[in-house]
Design an enzyme around this catalytic site. Structure first.
Site, PDB file in Angstrom:
ATOM      1  N   CYS A  46      -0.862  -5.441   6.631  1.00 31.04           N
ATOM      2  CA  CYS A  46      -0.622  -4.239   7.428  1.00 31.04           C
ATOM      3  C   CYS A  46       0.142  -4.571   8.699  1.00 31.04           C
ATOM      4  O   CYS A  46       0.915  -3.752   9.202  1.00 31.04           O
ATOM      5  CB  CYS A  46      -1.937  -3.580   7.804  1.00 31.04           C
ATOM      6  SG  CYS A  46      -3.025  -3.319   6.402  1.00 31.04           S
ATOM      7  N   CYS A  99       0.808  -1.227   0.000  1.00 28.91           N
ATOM      8  CA  CYS A  99       0.000   0.000   0.000  1.00 28.91           C
ATOM      9  C   CYS A  99       0.834   1.268   0.000  1.00 28.91           C
ATOM     10  O   CYS A  99       0.302   2.354  -0.201  1.00 28.91           O
ATOM     11  CB  CYS A  99      -0.898   0.028   1.233  1.00 28.91           C
ATOM     12  SG  CYS A  99       0.079   0.037   2.750  1.00 28.91           S
TER      13      CYS A  99
HETATM   14 FE1  FES Z   1      -1.259   0.347   4.391  1.00 29.96          FE
HETATM   15 FE2  FES Z   1      -2.662  -1.043   6.060  1.00 29.96          FE
HETATM   16  S1  FES Z   1      -3.312  -0.352   4.123  1.00 29.96           S
HETATM   17  S2  FES Z   1      -0.660  -0.402   6.278  1.00 29.96           S
END
Ligand code: FES
Length: 127
Positions: free
Chosen positions: A106, A36
């Protein structure tokens, strides 16, 4: 559809523990999440008995990243450096009563940043 977060995840997300920066820490580590693009930094203070006396985090991560780092700081404070290095993302997820599978990546951030901070501490002290 709302994601299925445990009460503990919501608690740590809404009241994160040990956020912020340690000035002149014994070690610090920053990692990015390739999935992400979010970033996490963990700071540690270590005493003369190789115990973690303080752990703090700062992150641009999502709610699950905040909850997992908050939890990992609570788990790690009081542990030896050696013990804290062994904490895995699964340990953190278990301690939080689970994370939705889509959010497991995450929780890498917290465990990886803690290990990076310990690596940094060891490098600085030639251990
Ligand atoms: Fe980036 Fe969770 S979506 S750390």
């Amino acid at each position: 559809m709302a994601m299925d977060y445990s009460d503990k995840v919501i608690d740590h997300y809404t009241h994160p523990r040990n956020t912020g920066v340690i000035e002149n820490p014994s070690g610090e580590g920053t990692v990015g999440n390739p999935v992400c693009g979010d970033i996490m930094t963990i700071y540690i203070d270590v005493d003369e008995n190789e115990k973690l006396t303080d752990v703090k985090f700062s992150t641009f991560g999502c709610g699950a990243a905040i909850a997992t780092s908050s939890m990992i700081t609570e788990m790690a404070i009081g542990m030896s450096v050696e013990e804290a290095y062994q904490i895995t993302r699964n340990d953190v997820a278990d301690e939080l009563d689970g994370l939705p599978p889509i959010k497991l990546h995450c929780s890498n951030l917290a465990a990886d940043a803690l290990q990076a901070a310990i690596d940094n501490y060891r490098e600085k002290n030639n251990k």
